[in-house]
Enzyme design. Structure first.
Site, PDB file in Angstrom:
ATOM      1  N   ALA A  39      -2.246   1.052  -2.822  1.00  0.00           N
ATOM      2  CA  ALA A  39      -1.966   0.258  -2.815  1.00  0.00           C
ATOM      3  C   ALA A  39      -3.415  -1.182  -2.246  1.00  0.00           C
ATOM      4  CB  ALA A  39      -0.909   0.474  -1.141  1.00  0.00           C
TER       5      ALA A  39
ATOM      6  N   GLU B 256      -5.522  -3.887  -0.413  1.00  0.00           N
ATOM      7  CA  GLU B 256      -5.275  -4.856   1.082  1.00  0.00           C
ATOM      8  C   GLU B 256      -5.826  -5.649   1.080  1.00  0.00           C
ATOM      9  OE1 GLU B 256      -8.335  -2.355  -0.415  1.00  0.00           O
ATOM     10  OE2 GLU B 256     -10.098  -2.907   0.279  1.00  0.00           O
ATOM     11  N   ASN B 257      -5.538  -6.713   1.155  1.00  0.00           N
ATOM     12  CA  ASN B 257      -5.881  -7.855   0.339  1.00  0.00           C
ATOM     13  C   ASN B 257      -5.261  -8.634   2.147  1.00  0.00           C
ATOM     14  OD1 ASN B 257      -4.964  -7.709  -2.397  1.00  0.00           O
ATOM     15  ND2 ASN B 257      -3.556  -7.668  -1.999  1.00  0.00           N
TER      16      ASN B 257
ATOM     17  N   GLU C  15      -3.875   0.152   4.396  1.00  0.00           N
ATOM     18  CA  GLU C  15      -4.559  -0.941   4.138  1.00  0.00           C
ATOM     19  C   GLU C  15      -4.717  -1.457   5.614  1.00  0.00           C
ATOM     20  OE1 GLU C  15      -5.015  -0.569   1.238  1.00  0.00           O
ATOM     21  OE2 GLU C  15      -4.447   1.216   0.225  1.00  0.00           O
TER      22      GLU C  15
END
Ligand code: BES
Ligand code: ZN
Length: 880
Positions: free
Chosen positions: A269, A271-272, A305
C-alpha cells in the site's frame, strides 16, 4: 547506459536542490493509450543551492510535447530533452514558470510505476521515483510543492476522479460525455506522495470528527460489487485515527481521507497524501474470502499508511538515505497500534519471527546493509526488512533507553520542530537528545552498522555471598564492505527468576537502569546482583528488547523452567523455542535423528503440562508456543554448509514425534475449541481458531489418517476462510487422492476469487515434495495465474521460492526455474522481478553443491542482456 554501469548514489554527496518548485498545477486528460498531462511549475532558485545553476528535471520514458517559459514557447536551442531528463542549461536567474506537456500510455505501463491501469482503473504509484514517469520534475523528496490537479475523463469510463487533498470543483463538460474534477492539496509535499485515481469504483464512507474538531469524510473505494468487503478497512481506519490522537497527539489535517483498492500493485500500500492506494489484498475482507491473518494485516497496513500522514508526509525525508526515518518509525507506530488493539505478547512474538526470518537472514548474507545505507544504485531495492523491521527495532530501543516520558516528549518535539520539512535521522535524534539529556552519539551507530550483533551471556551464583554475577559480551560479524565492527548500545531487559517468581534486582552497577534494563554498550560487562537467597535463572532480553542473537549458558532444563515460570510472556515462548531450536540445529547438522526422540519427549511433556494448565487462558499465545521454529529458522541458525534436506528431515521428525506424543490433548482441542455462533475476526475467537488449527497441523504429520478425516470435516463445516485454509494446509501435508480432491474442490468453490486462489496457489507451491516444481509449472498455465499480476506472482512463484527443500533442490532445478522467471518478468516489471530474485539472499549458507548451483543461476541472471537496474543490482550484489 547498461544497468550494471548505473552510477552509485552516495549519502555524502547530498546537496540541496539548486531549484525549488513552489506550486504545481496539473491538468490531466485521462485516456487508456494517450493520456495528456499539462504541468505548470512555479520555480525559483533555492537560496541554499548554487546560483546560476542549470535546471535539470528528471524524466523516465517520457516524451516532451511542448514547453513554455513564462507562457512563451521555449526555443529549441534553450533546452534539451531526452526520455530521462529535461535540461535548461541557462535558466533565468529568478523565479519563473514552466509549462510542460507530456503524453502517456497508461495501458502499456506494465511496470506499475507512474500512471497505469489496473482492471480498467487509472491509478498512480510514485514512490520512490515514479512521478518522473508522468511529467518532467525535480523528483526528489526535499522539493516540496503545493499541488492543484484537474482531472478530466469520459464519465462512463471514469465516473470517480480522485486526487490528493480536498475537492474544490467538479462538473460535466459541454456535450455531457466528459466530466472533470479539481483537487487542491494545501500541504506542500514531495512528488512521491502525488496520486490520482480514475475509474468505475464503488465506495463506502463515514463521517469522522477529529479530536481537534475537524470534520472529515472517510471513504474506501473498491471494484464494483465489492463494497460489502470494505467495512473492516474503514473500521480499522477509524480506530487507528483515534489511536493516533490519543497516543501520539496526531490529528488528521484534510477534509477527506480516501483509500482506494486496486488489484495490480507492486507493494502492499502507499501513503499518498489524503489518497492512500492499496493492493486490494490489504483492503477487502469478509469471513469467507479473508482469513484471520488477513484481517490482522488489513488493520495493520491501514494504520501504517494512515500514520505516515505525520511520519512521512507532514515530516518527510530529506533524501532516500533517510528512508527509515519514515518507514522504521511508522512500522514502530503500527506495531504499537496492533499491540494495543490485540495481545501485546502475541504481536511481539509474531513481529520477532518476521524480523528473524527476513531481517536476520538479510543481515547474514550478501545483501546486508545498514538501517541507513550509505550508497545505492537502485533505491527501490532498499525497501528492505533492514530499513523497515530493524528500523522499527531501533526506535523501540530508543524508547527503552530514554524512557517512556522522554520518548513521548521527544516525539512531540520532533512533530513540532520538523513539521513541514524534509528531515534527517540526525534531526530526529536531536529531539531525543534534548528531552532525555542523553548523549545518543553511540546509539546512532545502529543506523550505520550492518549485521546482527550476538550477545553471549553467562552467569555464576555464589551461594555463600547470596550474589549472582552475570557477564554479557557482544560482537558483530563482518558484513560486505564493513569488516570491522564496533560495539553498539544494547538494552538488555532482564529479570532473575526464582522458585516462586521474579527475584529483586539489587545491583550497584551503573549499567543497570530503571525497569530492569542493563545497557551493554561495551564489548563486555560484568554485573553483580546481591541479596539472593536462591540460585536465580536469568531471563534475558525480555520482550526482545534488542535485535540481537542471544547465546545463553542455560541448560534445557533451566529453559523449560523459564517456559513455565517466567513473568515475561515473550521469554516463556522464547525459552521453549530455544530448546527446540538447539535440538533441531544439532540434528540438522549431523543428520542424526536418533537424539531427537529424547528431546521430543521432554518438549512434549512440557507442552502437555502447558496445555493442561495455563494455555487455555490465552489460546493465541498457546498457538505461538505450539508452532515450532520453522525449518528455515533452523537453516539460518546453522548458518553454513546447510543441507536443507537434513534440516527438513529433522524438523519433520521432531514435529511428528511431538504430535504423536500429544495426540490426545491435540485431538481434544479439536472438540473443545469448536466455535459456535457467527464468525468474528476479533482477537479472542481468532486465537482459538489459531490454536485449534495449529494442533491440527501437528496431528496431520503424526496421525495422517485421523487428521485427514478431521481436516476434511473442518473444511466441510467451516463458515470462514481461516478454517478452510487450515484444512487445506493440513491436507497438503498428507499426500494422496484426498488431498488432490480437496485442492480441486477449493479451486471450484473460489474460481471467481483471485485473492483466495492466491492462497491456494501458495499452499501448493509450499508442498515439500519432489513433485512440487512440476505442479507449480502446471499451475502457471492455469487461469488462476498470471505473470502480469504481482499478487499472483508472489503467491505461486514467491511461494515456491520460500519452499526450503524444493527451491533448494539438490539438482538445482529450483534455482534455474526462479532465475528464468526473474529474467522473463524483468522485461515487464523490474520491481517484482527484483524482489523475487531476493530468494537467493541466503545462497552462501548452503552446502557446496547447492552453493555452486545457486551461483550459476545467479550468474545466468547477471549475464542476461538488457536487465533492469533493479535486477542487475540485486544479482551483482548477491554475487559480490
Ligand atoms: N511507502 C510504502 C510503500 C512503498 C514501498 C512505495 C516501496 C514504494 C516502494 C508504504 O508505506 C509501505 O511501507 N508499505 C508496505 C506495507 C507496510 C505495512 C510495511 C508495503 O507496501 O509492503
Ligand atoms: Zn510505509
Amino acid at each position: 547506459m547498461r544497468a550494471e554501469d548505473a552510477p552509485m548514489i552516495r549519502l555524502e554527496d547530498y546537496r540541496p536542490s539548486d531549484w525549488l518548485i513552489d506550486t504545481v498545477d496539473l491538468d490531466i486528460l485521462l485516456d487508456a493509450n494517450r493520456t495528456r498531462v499539462r504541468s505548470l511549475l512555479k520555480l525559483r532558485p533555492n537560496p541554499q543551492g548554487r546560483q546560476g545553476a542549470p535546471l535539470v528535471l528528471d524524466g523516465d520514458e517520457l516524451a516532451l510535447g511542448s514547453i513554455a517559459l513564462d507562457d512563451v514557447p521555449l526555443a529549441p536551442t534553450l533546452y534539451t530533452s531526452t526520455p530521462q531528463s529535461l535540461t535548461l542549461p541557462s535558466p533565468p536567474d529568478r523565479a519563473f514558470s514552466l509549462r510542460i506537456e507530456t503524453e502517456l500510455n497508461p495501458a502499456a505501463n506494465t511496470k506499475l510505476m507512474g500512471l497505469y491501469r489496473s482492471s480498467g482503473v487509472y491509478c498512480t504509484q510514485c514512490e520512490a521515483d515514479g512521478f518522473r514517469r508522468i511529467t518532467y520534475f525535480l523528483d526528489r523528496p526535499d522539493v516540496m510543492s503545493v499541488y492543484t490537479v484537474r482531472l478530466e475523463a469520459v464519465k462512463a469510463e471514469a465516473p470517480v476522479l480522485l486526487a490528493n487533498g480536498n475537492l474544490v470543483a467538479s462538473g460535466e463538460l459541454p456535450g455531457g460525455e466528459r466530466h472533470f474534477a479539481v483537487w487542491h492539496d494545501p500541504h506542500p509535499k514531495p512528488a512521491y506522495l502525488f496520486a490520482i485515481v480514475g475509474g468505475r469504483l464503488d465506495h463506502i464512507r463515514q463521517p469522522y470528527v477529529t479530536a481537534e474538531g475537524r470534520k472529515v469524510e472517510l471513504a474506501v473505494y473498491v471494484e464494483p460489487g465489492k463494497a460489502g468487503r470494505a467495512g473492516w478497512a474503514l473500521d480499522s481506519l477509524v480506530r487507528c485515527m483515534r489511536w493516533d490522537e490519543r497516543v501520539f497527539g496526531r490529528n488528521y489535517d484534510l477534509d477527506v481521507f480516501n483509500v482506494v483498492a486496486v488489484s495490480d500493485f507492486n507493494m502492499g500500500a502507499m501513503e499518498n497524501k489524503g489518497l492512500n492506494i492499496f493492493n486490494d489484498k490489504y483492503v477487502l475482507a469478509d469471513p469467507l474470502t479473508a482469513s484471520d491473518g488477513d484481517y490482522i494485516s488489513i488493520e495493520a497496513i491501514i494504520a501504517h499508511e494512515y500514520f505516515h500522514n505525520w511520519t512521512g508526509n507532514r515530516i518527510t525525508c530529506r533524501d532516500w538515505f533517510q528512508l527509515c526515518l519514515k518507514e522504521g518509525l511508522t512500522v514502530f507506530r503500527d506495531q504499537e497500534f496492533s499491540s494495543d488493539e490485540r495481545s501485546r505478547p502475541v504481536k511481539r512474538i509474531s513481529d520477532v519471527r518476521t524480523l528473524r526470518s527476513t531481517q536476520f537472514s538479510e543481515d547474514a548474507g550478501p545483501l546486508a546493509h545498514p538501517v541507513r545505507p550509505r550508497a545505492y544504485k537502485e533505491i527501490n531495492n532498499f525497501y528492505t526488512p533492514t530499513v523497515y523491521e530493524k528500523g522499527a527495532e531501533v526506535i523501540r530501543m530508543l524508547k527503552v533507553l530514554t524512557g517512556d516520558d522522554a520518548f513521548a516528549r521527544g516525539m512531540d518535539l520532533y512533530f513540532e520542530r520538523c513539521d513541514g520539512t524534509a528531515a534527517t535521522i540526525e534531526e530526529f535524534l536531536d529531539c531525543f537528545i534534548e528531552t532525555s539529556g542523553q548523549d545518543l552519539t553511540h546509539f546512532a551507530r545502529w543506523y550505520e552498522q550492518a549485521g546482527t550483533p550476538t550477545v553471549v551471556a553467562s552467569g555464576h551464583y555464589d551461594a555463600a555471598a547470596g550474589s549472582y554475577t552475570l557477564e554479557l559480551a557482544q560482537s558483530t560479524p563482518p558484513t560486505p564492505g564493513q569488516e570491522e565492527k564496533a560495539p553498539v548500545v544494547i538494552p538488555v531487559a532482564l529479570g532473575l527468576v526464582g522458585k516462586t517468581g521474579d527475584l529483586p534486582l539489587n545491583s550497584i552497577s551503573p549499567a543497570l537502569k530503571a525497569g530492569g534494563v542493563v545497557v551493554l554498550d561495551q564489548p563486555s560487562l560484568n554485573l553483580t546482583f546481591t541479596g539472593l537467597s536462591e540460585a536465580p535463572t536469568p531471563s534475558l532480553l525480555r520482550g526482545f528488547s534488542a535485535p540481537v542473537r542471544l547465546e545463553l549458558d542455560l541448560g534445557d532444563a533451566e529453559l523449560l523452567r523459564l517456559f513455565t515460570a517466567d513473568s515475561d510472556s515473550f521469554n516463556r515462548w522464547q525459552a521453549f523455542q530455544t530448546v527446540a531450536t538447539r535440538a533441531l540445529v544439532r540434528a540438522g547438522k549431523s543428520g542424526n535423528l536418533s537424539e531427537l526422540a529424547e528431546k521430543a519427549r521432554e518438549l512434549a511433556a512440557a507442552l502437555a503440562d502447558f496445555l493442561a494448565g495455563p494455555a487455555m487462558a490465552d489460546p493465541a499465545f498457546a498457538a505461538q508456543v505450539l508452532r515450532l521454529p520453522s525449518a528455515a529458522d533452523i537453516a539460518r541458525e546453522i548458518g553454513k554448509d546447510v543441507d536443507p534436506d537434513a534440516v527438513f528431515a529433522a524438523h519433520r521428525a521432531l514435529s511428528r514425534a511431538i504430535g504423536a506424543a500429544l495426540a490426545e490433548p491435540l485431538s481434544a482441542l479439536q472438540v473443545q475449541l469448536r466455535q459456535h455462533g457467527p464468525y468474528s475476526p476479533a482477537a479472542g475467537p481468532a486465537g482459538q481458531r489459531a490454536l485449534r488449527n495449529e494442533a491440527l497441523g501437528l496431528l496431520a504429520l503424526a496421525l495422517p489418517v485421523e487428521a485427514s478425516a478431521l481436516a476434511q470435516a473442518r473444511y466441510a463445516e467451516a463458515d470462514n476462510l481461516t478454517d478452510r485454509l487450515a484444512a487445506l494446509a493440513a491436507m497438503t501435508l498428507i499426500p494422496g487422492e484426498a488431498r488432490e480432491a480437496l485442492i480441486g474442490r477449493f479451486a471450484e468453490l473460489y474460481a471467481d476469487e483471485p485473492l483466495v486462489l492466491d492462497k491456494w496457489l501458495m499452499a501448493q507451491a509450499l508442498i515439500p515434495e519432489a513433485g512440487t516444481l512440476d505442479r507449480v509449472k502446471a499451475l502457471m498455465a492455469s487461469p488462476a495465474f498470471s505473470l502480469g499480476n504481482p499478487n499472483r506472482v508472489r503467491a505461486l512463484i514467491g511461494g515456491f521460492s520460500a519452499n526450503l527443500t524444493q527451491f533448494n533442490r539438490a539438482d538445482g532445478a529450483g534455482y534455474g526455474f526462479i532465475a528464468g522467471i526473474v529474467t522473463e518478468l524483468d522485461r515487464a516489471n523490474p520491481q517484482v522481478a527484483s524482489r523475487l530474485l531476493g530468494a537467493f539472499k541466503t545462497w552462501r549458507m548452503l552446502e557446496p553443491g547447492r552453493r555452486d548451483l545457486a551461483r550459476s543461476a545467479l550468474r545466468m541472471v547477471a549475464a542476461t542482456p538488457g536487465l533492469s537496474r533493479d535486477v542487475s543490482d540485486i544479482a551483482a550484489r548477491s554475487l559480490a
